[in-house]
Design a protein around this motif. Structure first.
Motif, short mmCIF file in Angstrom:
data_model
loop_
_atom_site.label_atom_id
_atom_site.label_comp_id
_atom_site.label_asym_id
_atom_site.label_seq_id
_atom_site.Cartn_x
_atom_site.Cartn_y
_atom_site.Cartn_z
N VAL A 30 2.14 -15.28 -24.18
CA VAL A 30 3.33 -14.10 -25.08
C VAL A 30 4.76 -14.33 -24.54
CG1 VAL A 30 3.56 -11.73 -26.42
CG2 VAL A 30 1.20 -13.42 -26.00
N VAL A 31 4.72 -13.60 -23.29
CA VAL A 31 5.87 -13.18 -22.50
C VAL A 31 7.21 -14.10 -22.62
CG1 VAL A 31 7.11 -12.80 -20.47
CG2 VAL A 31 5.30 -11.69 -21.02
N LEU A 32 6.57 -15.52 -23.09
CA LEU A 32 7.42 -17.01 -22.93
C LEU A 32 7.82 -16.87 -24.17
CD1 LEU A 32 8.24 -19.48 -21.83
CD2 LEU A 32 6.06 -20.79 -22.36
N ARG A 33 7.06 -16.83 -25.00
CA ARG A 33 7.38 -16.35 -26.71
C ARG A 33 8.51 -15.38 -26.87
NH1 ARG A 33 3.07 -15.49 -29.03
NH2 ARG A 33 3.06 -13.58 -29.15
N ALA A 71 7.34 -24.18 -20.69
CA ALA A 71 8.99 -22.52 -20.47
C ALA A 71 9.80 -24.31 -20.33
CB ALA A 71 8.39 -22.42 -19.37
N VAL A 72 9.20 -24.58 -19.51
CA VAL A 72 10.45 -26.55 -19.03
C VAL A 72 11.07 -26.95 -19.88
CG1 VAL A 72 10.57 -28.29 -18.21
CG2 VAL A 72 9.52 -26.12 -16.66
N ALA A 73 9.25 -27.36 -21.28
CA ALA A 73 9.32 -27.67 -22.24
C ALA A 73 10.42 -27.41 -22.88
CB ALA A 73 8.40 -28.53 -23.21
N ALA A 74 11.03 -26.26 -23.77
CA ALA A 74 10.97 -25.78 -24.33
C ALA A 74 12.99 -25.20 -23.64
CB ALA A 74 10.44 -24.17 -24.66
N LYS A 75 13.06 -25.28 -22.30
CA LYS A 75 13.80 -25.50 -21.36
C LYS A 75 14.65 -23.97 -21.59
CE LYS A 75 15.91 -30.36 -22.82
NZ LYS A 75 17.05 -30.90 -23.52
N ALA A 76 13.46 -22.80 -21.42
CA ALA A 76 13.85 -21.94 -21.46
C ALA A 76 14.16 -21.79 -20.03
CB ALA A 76 12.32 -20.30 -22.14
N VAL A 77 13.81 -22.44 -19.04
CA VAL A 77 14.04 -21.62 -17.58
C VAL A 77 14.60 -23.61 -16.69
CG1 VAL A 77 11.99 -20.17 -17.41
CG2 VAL A 77 11.76 -23.04 -16.58
N ASP A 78 15.20 -23.19 -15.91
CA ASP A 78 15.46 -24.07 -15.00
C ASP A 78 14.61 -24.17 -14.39
OD1 ASP A 78 17.11 -26.11 -13.19
OD2 ASP A 78 18.25 -24.58 -12.53
N PRO A 79 13.98 -25.69 -14.89
CA PRO A 79 12.63 -26.39 -13.59
C PRO A 79 13.71 -26.67 -12.32
CG PRO A 79 14.01 -28.20 -15.24
CD PRO A 79 14.87 -26.69 -15.32
#
Length: 249
Positions: free
Chosen positions: A61-64, A86-94
């Motif tokens: 939920v937090v990620l969404r 999160a990585v797949a969505a490019k929401a974070v720096d891997p």
């Protein structure tokens, strides 16, 4: 008995606040609530002028919320699957992704244990009618639980009596209030309710209960976010996590 909603269900509305200079926005798994609040206080004391704002809920939920535009600088998940998303969505720096803590899943019962549950096998008792666990579709502790119970051959029993929680703290609350006969939570959460819930058994999970953290990829990310992540991994940061029952990865 009616299951009451968890009053602080995720408190994600605060994630809608805009980021301002000197603020680090940390979005994290619900099981990290107490430890991260103390870490935030310690960081602020060592960095006058910087404020660490925290928001908690189920990792998915937090990620969404983050992917839908809620500002955040740091994302801490309770399992690898949420961080993989999160990585797949490019929401974070891997490149900043790192494991920072471990936990374990435990079977807990209300303090008075009215059903006399002493082991996982006792969940098959006819008197056991309600068993709480995190929703496996969106809650890491639920995913860990389902995988462990499938391997132990106990999943069908639990599934037949499941009461699903939207995060681990909701599951813990159901058990503490005696609204269910048993539940599956993290050991760290059970420790917070010592005397109000009883740990019956540690549940062996097929994969370690590991917590990854990463910097959120967004314009305007707080420059202090990287330093807070470093603090989380430091000896001082790890000492705080240890006090709340987390183990080094």
């Amino acid at each position: 008995m009616k299951i009451r909603p968890w009053v602080a269900a995720c408190a994600l509305t605060c994630a809608a606040m805009p980021a301002v200079a000197g603020e680090v926005l940390v979005s994290a798994a619900a099981s990290l609530t107490n430890a991260l609040k103390e870490l935030a206080t310690q960081y602020e004391a060592a960095h006058p002028g910087t404020k660490v704002l925290t928001t908690f809920g189920s990792s998915d939920v937090v990620l969404r919320q983050i992917t839908e535009g809620a500002p955040a600088d740091v994302f801490a998940s309770a399992d690898q699957k949420a961080m993989d998303k999160a990585v797949a969505a490019k929401a974070v720096d891997p490149a900043t992704r790192v494991d920072f803590a471990r936990n374990e899943v435990v079977l807990v019962v209300p303090a008075d244990n009215p059903r006399g549950i002493a082991s996982l096998a006792d969940l098959k008792k006819q008197s056991v009618t309600r068993i709480a666990l995190g929703n496996p579709d969106s809650v890491p502790v639920g995913r860990y639980t389902r995988a462990a119970l499938e391997r132990a051959g106990a999943w069908d029993t639990v599934k037949a009596h499941e009461i699903l929680g939207q995060n681990v703290r909701q599951v813990l609350s159901y058990v503490e209030r005696g609204e269910v006969d048993a539940g599956f939570v993290y050991a760290t959460d059970a420790a917070l309710m010592k005397g109000r819930v009883r740990v019956v058994e540690a549940i062996e999970t097929p994969t370690p209960v590991s917590y990854p953290v990463a910097l959120v990829r967004r314009d305007g990310r707080a420059p202090e976010a990287a330093d807070f992540l470093t603090f989380l991994l430091s000896a001082d940061g790890q000492a705080v996590l240890s006090r709340y029952g987390f183990v080094k990865p």
